[in-house]
Motif scaffolding. Structure first.
Motif, mmCIF file in Angstrom:
data_model
loop_
_atom_site.group_PDB
_atom_site.id
_atom_site.type_symbol
_atom_site.label_atom_id
_atom_site.label_comp_id
_atom_site.label_asym_id
_atom_site.label_seq_id
_atom_site.Cartn_x
_atom_site.Cartn_y
_atom_site.Cartn_z
ATOM 1 N N ASN A 76 0.836 -1.215 0.000
ATOM 2 C CA ASN A 76 0.000 0.000 0.000
ATOM 3 C C ASN A 76 0.866 1.258 0.000
ATOM 4 O O ASN A 76 0.605 2.214 0.742
ATOM 5 C CB ASN A 76 -0.945 0.013 1.208
ATOM 6 N N THR A 77 1.879 1.239 -0.818
ATOM 7 C CA THR A 77 2.857 2.322 -0.850
ATOM 8 C C THR A 77 3.009 2.850 -2.278
ATOM 9 O O THR A 77 3.025 2.075 -3.235
ATOM 10 C CB THR A 77 4.214 1.840 -0.326
ATOM 11 N N VAL A 78 3.132 4.170 -2.375
ATOM 12 C CA VAL A 78 3.364 4.822 -3.658
ATOM 13 C C VAL A 78 4.661 5.609 -3.564
ATOM 14 O O VAL A 78 5.010 6.129 -2.499
ATOM 15 C CB VAL A 78 2.182 5.727 -4.051
ATOM 16 N N TYR A 79 5.382 5.647 -4.670
ATOM 17 C CA TYR A 79 6.668 6.332 -4.738
ATOM 18 C C TYR A 79 6.642 7.385 -5.846
ATOM 19 O O TYR A 79 5.894 7.259 -6.812
ATOM 20 C CB TYR A 79 7.788 5.338 -5.032
ATOM 21 N N LEU A 80 7.482 8.391 -5.674
ATOM 22 C CA LEU A 80 7.680 9.380 -6.734
ATOM 23 C C LEU A 80 9.178 9.601 -6.879
ATOM 24 O O LEU A 80 9.802 10.186 -5.995
ATOM 25 C CB LEU A 80 6.973 10.698 -6.420
ATOM 26 N N GLN A 81 9.739 9.110 -7.968
ATOM 27 C CA GLN A 81 11.145 9.347 -8.270
ATOM 28 C C GLN A 81 11.244 10.634 -9.069
ATOM 29 O O GLN A 81 10.660 10.745 -10.157
ATOM 30 C CB GLN A 81 11.724 8.178 -9.077
ATOM 31 N N MET A 82 11.961 11.598 -8.530
ATOM 32 C CA MET A 82 12.075 12.911 -9.159
ATOM 33 C C MET A 82 13.516 13.125 -9.593
ATOM 34 O O MET A 82 14.422 13.167 -8.747
ATOM 35 C CB MET A 82 11.644 13.998 -8.181
ATOM 36 N N ASN A 83 13.732 13.237 -10.891
ATOM 37 C CA ASN A 83 15.056 13.477 -11.450
ATOM 38 C C ASN A 83 15.097 14.838 -12.146
ATOM 39 O O ASN A 83 14.055 15.416 -12.436
ATOM 40 C CB ASN A 83 15.405 12.374 -12.445
ATOM 41 N N SER A 84 16.288 15.307 -12.408
ATOM 42 C CA SER A 84 16.475 16.589 -13.099
ATOM 43 C C SER A 84 15.628 17.682 -12.469
ATOM 44 O O SER A 84 14.929 18.437 -13.161
ATOM 45 C CB SER A 84 16.122 16.437 -14.591
ATOM 46 N N LEU A 85 15.694 17.778 -11.160
ATOM 47 C CA LEU A 85 14.861 18.730 -10.440
ATOM 48 C C LEU A 85 15.224 20.159 -10.779
ATOM 49 O O LEU A 85 16.400 20.492 -11.006
ATOM 50 C CB LEU A 85 14.971 18.485 -8.943
ATOM 51 N N LYS A 86 14.186 21.000 -10.803
ATOM 52 C CA LYS A 86 14.323 22.408 -11.132
ATOM 53 C C LYS A 86 13.848 23.247 -9.953
ATOM 54 O O LYS A 86 13.016 22.784 -9.157
ATOM 55 C CB LYS A 86 13.478 22.749 -12.359
ATOM 56 N N PRO A 87 14.303 24.498 -9.850
ATOM 57 C CA PRO A 87 13.817 25.358 -8.759
ATOM 58 C C PRO A 87 12.294 25.470 -8.733
ATOM 59 O O PRO A 87 11.699 25.556 -7.651
ATOM 60 C CB PRO A 87 14.483 26.695 -9.066
ATOM 61 N N GLU A 88 11.664 25.429 -9.897
ATOM 62 C CA GLU A 88 10.200 25.532 -9.935
ATOM 63 C C GLU A 88 9.492 24.285 -9.420
ATOM 64 O O GLU A 88 8.264 24.270 -9.294
ATOM 65 C CB GLU A 88 9.716 25.861 -11.352
ATOM 66 N N ASP A 89 10.231 23.232 -9.124
ATOM 67 C CA ASP A 89 9.642 22.051 -8.487
ATOM 68 C C ASP A 89 9.521 22.226 -6.969
ATOM 69 O O ASP A 89 8.928 21.376 -6.295
ATOM 70 C CB ASP A 89 10.490 20.806 -8.778
ATOM 71 N N THR A 90 10.062 23.314 -6.456
ATOM 72 C CA THR A 90 9.984 23.575 -5.024
ATOM 73 C C THR A 90 8.532 23.730 -4.584
ATOM 74 O O THR A 90 7.784 24.526 -5.149
ATOM 75 C CB THR A 90 10.768 24.845 -4.667
#
Length: 119
Positions: A76-90
């Motif tokens: 019952n777990t969900v993940y979010l892998q975030m790559n190439s992060l940008k300042p606007e992802d803050t």
């Protein structure tokens, strides 16, 4: 009651990566959809990505090709892998789960985890 507990936020430099996790617990029969939303200061909460129990995914245009949502139904777990992060992802990232429990449907939110992208 269905509880969602998020983890994995933090401070990262532009171009870096983070992985968010969200585990659901409590009284539930099945989880239909799990997803991630985010809210930046002064803005509304927007969807980032969702995934169904069958594995169908949807992404916001702004994160396509950079973020990947996945799910472990057994945990019952969900993940979010975030790559190439940008300042606007803050933003504060919130986990959401929708599904069924004994007394009807549920639509639950986590407490949020801060993601800051800055040099």
């Amino acid at each position: 009651q269905v509880q969602l507990v998020e983890s994995g936020g933090g401070l990262v430099q532009p171009g870096g990566s983070l992985r968010l996790s969200c585990a659901a617990s409590g009284s539930m029969s099945s989880i239909r959809t799990m997803g991630w939303y985010r809210q930046a200061p002064g803005k509304e909460r927007d969807v980032v990505a969702t995934i169904t129990s069958g594995g169908s995914t949807n992404y916001a245009d702004s994160v396509k090709g950079r973020f990947t949502i996945s799910r472990d139904n057994a945990k019952n777990t969900v993940y979010l892998q975030m790559n190439s992060l940008k300042p606007e992802d803050t933003a504060v990232y919130y986990c959401n789960a929708k599904g069924w429990q004994f007394l009807g449907s549920f639509d639950s939110w986590g407490q949020g985890t801060q993601v800051t992208v800055s040099s």
